[in-house]
Design a protein around this motif. Sequence first.
Motif, mmCIF file in Angstrom:
data_model
loop_
_atom_site.group_PDB
_atom_site.id
_atom_site.type_symbol
_atom_site.label_atom_id
_atom_site.label_comp_id
_atom_site.label_asym_id
_atom_site.label_seq_id
_atom_site.Cartn_x
_atom_site.Cartn_y
_atom_site.Cartn_z
ATOM 1 N N GLU A 1 -1.541 -2.069 -2.101
ATOM 2 C CA GLU A 1 -2.353 -3.275 -2.194
ATOM 3 C C GLU A 1 -3.666 -2.998 -1.474
ATOM 4 O O GLU A 1 -3.792 -1.984 -0.764
ATOM 5 C CB GLU A 1 -1.633 -4.471 -1.561
ATOM 6 N N PRO A 2 -4.687 -3.847 -1.654
ATOM 7 C CA PRO A 2 -5.992 -3.543 -1.053
ATOM 8 C C PRO A 2 -5.955 -3.336 0.455
ATOM 9 O O PRO A 2 -6.685 -2.506 0.992
ATOM 10 C CB PRO A 2 -6.832 -4.765 -1.441
ATOM 11 N N ARG A 3 -5.109 -4.080 1.148
ATOM 12 C CA ARG A 3 -4.999 -3.924 2.609
ATOM 13 C C ARG A 3 -3.720 -3.158 2.893
ATOM 14 O O ARG A 3 -2.645 -3.733 3.007
ATOM 15 C CB ARG A 3 -4.977 -5.300 3.271
ATOM 16 N N LEU A 4 -3.813 -1.850 3.023
ATOM 17 C CA LEU A 4 -2.632 -1.010 3.100
ATOM 18 C C LEU A 4 -1.894 -1.175 4.423
ATOM 19 O O LEU A 4 -2.495 -1.119 5.504
ATOM 20 C CB LEU A 4 -3.012 0.461 2.936
ATOM 21 N N SER A 5 -0.582 -1.346 4.323
ATOM 22 C CA SER A 5 0.299 -1.244 5.488
ATOM 23 C C SER A 5 0.574 0.236 5.742
ATOM 24 O O SER A 5 0.123 1.114 4.997
ATOM 25 C CB SER A 5 1.614 -1.976 5.199
ATOM 26 N N GLY A 6 1.361 0.519 6.778
ATOM 27 C CA GLY A 6 1.741 1.906 7.021
ATOM 28 C C GLY A 6 2.527 2.490 5.863
ATOM 29 O O GLY A 6 2.305 3.639 5.455
ATOM 30 N N ILE A 7 3.453 1.714 5.301
ATOM 31 C CA ILE A 7 4.235 2.193 4.161
ATOM 32 C C ILE A 7 3.352 2.296 2.928
ATOM 33 O O ILE A 7 3.521 3.199 2.096
ATOM 34 C CB ILE A 7 5.451 1.273 3.915
ATOM 35 N N GLY A 8 2.382 1.388 2.813
ATOM 36 C CA GLY A 8 1.426 1.493 1.718
ATOM 37 C C GLY A 8 0.623 2.772 1.807
ATOM 38 O O GLY A 8 0.397 3.451 0.796
ATOM 39 N N LEU B 1 -5.330 -0.768 -5.324
ATOM 40 C CA LEU B 1 -6.051 -0.813 -4.052
ATOM 41 C C LEU B 1 -7.352 -1.598 -4.149
ATOM 42 O O LEU B 1 -7.969 -1.906 -3.127
ATOM 43 C CB LEU B 1 -6.367 0.612 -3.578
ATOM 44 N N ASP B 2 -7.763 -1.914 -5.356
ATOM 45 C CA ASP B 2 -9.033 -2.596 -5.593
ATOM 46 C C ASP B 2 -8.795 -4.096 -5.707
ATOM 47 O O ASP B 2 -8.083 -4.536 -6.616
ATOM 48 C CB ASP B 2 -9.662 -2.055 -6.882
ATOM 49 N N PRO B 3 -9.362 -4.906 -4.821
ATOM 50 C CA PRO B 3 -9.140 -6.356 -4.911
ATOM 51 C C PRO B 3 -9.525 -6.937 -6.257
ATOM 52 O O PRO B 3 -8.967 -7.942 -6.695
ATOM 53 C CB PRO B 3 -10.029 -6.924 -3.797
ATOM 54 N N ALA B 4 -10.484 -6.295 -6.946
ATOM 55 C CA ALA B 4 -10.924 -6.790 -8.251
ATOM 56 C C ALA B 4 -10.259 -6.049 -9.405
ATOM 57 O O ALA B 4 -10.528 -6.333 -10.569
ATOM 58 C CB ALA B 4 -12.443 -6.657 -8.377
#
Length: 374
Positions: free
Chosen positions: A13-20, A55-58
Amino acid sequence: MSLRVILSVEALEPRLSGIGRYSWELAQRLPFIEDVHNVRYYRNGEWIADPALLLDPAGIPLWGNKQLRWLRKRNKWALRLRDAVVMRGHMFHGPNYFLPAAAAGGVITVHDLSIFRFPETHPADRLRQFERYFRLSVDRAGHIITDSETTRTEVADFLGFDMAKVTAVPLAASPAFHPRSADEVAPTLARYNLVPQGYALCVSTVEPRKRITELLHAWENLPPAVRNRWPLMVTGGAGWLSEAVRDLMDKGARQGWVRYLGFVPEEDLPPLYAGAALFVYPSVYEGFGLPPVEAMASGVPVVVANASCLPEVTGGAAMLVQPEDVSDFSRRLEQALLDASWRQAAVEKGLGVAGDYSWDRCATETVAAYQRLG
């Protein structure tokens, strides 16, 4: 052995977690490893053509094809059958603890067991997800990957899993984390009213296992000249920001020895690390502990709790402390800030330890774990 891989990318997702971050680094590298013939990406029942769009919000995810979407609406059972047929010829990797029913015999990554050891730090929906599906995923898995040898032993013991079917594959800091000169970091630091080497840093969610309360008390106990010369910056999610922690932070902020920065943009983190005089990570439970590695890669001396996998991951480069012993913790922090010979040795050792980790190594060793299924 030629491998056909399906990688689950639901954590992207656009705001990556550690697992992301872990999922994204694998997604970029797996297609280029010699023994990997084909990689497909899977997200909550859909095929993803280009995971970068997540990863791109748009961005708009590119699903496998329109016919598949129509089939989902008209006949979910047919879709499940189609998925099962596709997955039968592929090795499925769930990098976020879970395997779908059609992926029996695949690989899961179990990053840590905090959901069981510290359930109060997880949202209710995450707890329900583990209650319903985690044991099923473990029973389906042909192999488990962990982030450290410490966690490998813990997971095998907890789950009753054969140690031969559990492999430790370490994570890594991004190449963006490296030593930087004062001139390089100064423009970013100025936006936070900071100067190079003029503060200490802790990057962590504020929750009980991270021992932020103990860190604050230890910093408060430093001689005033020391704590005022190097105020503590805490950045990360509010998490378990209890009234007691908030009150202590507010008190420290008024006195000038601590500031809570909250989340900072991802692009600001590397200079924020590199400009710090010291990095402190008092967490007593981690599956790997990426922030200390990022700090070591940035050329910053590191203090960590002598707990969980942190001694293993920091490889003798960090000062080890017992956060619950606040008096000794404070004394060791003072040493870490003032002892020039220890600081220089910690920087040199830390760069060496961090340099042994890489995302290329992670991806290569992950494929080697896949091959153990054969």
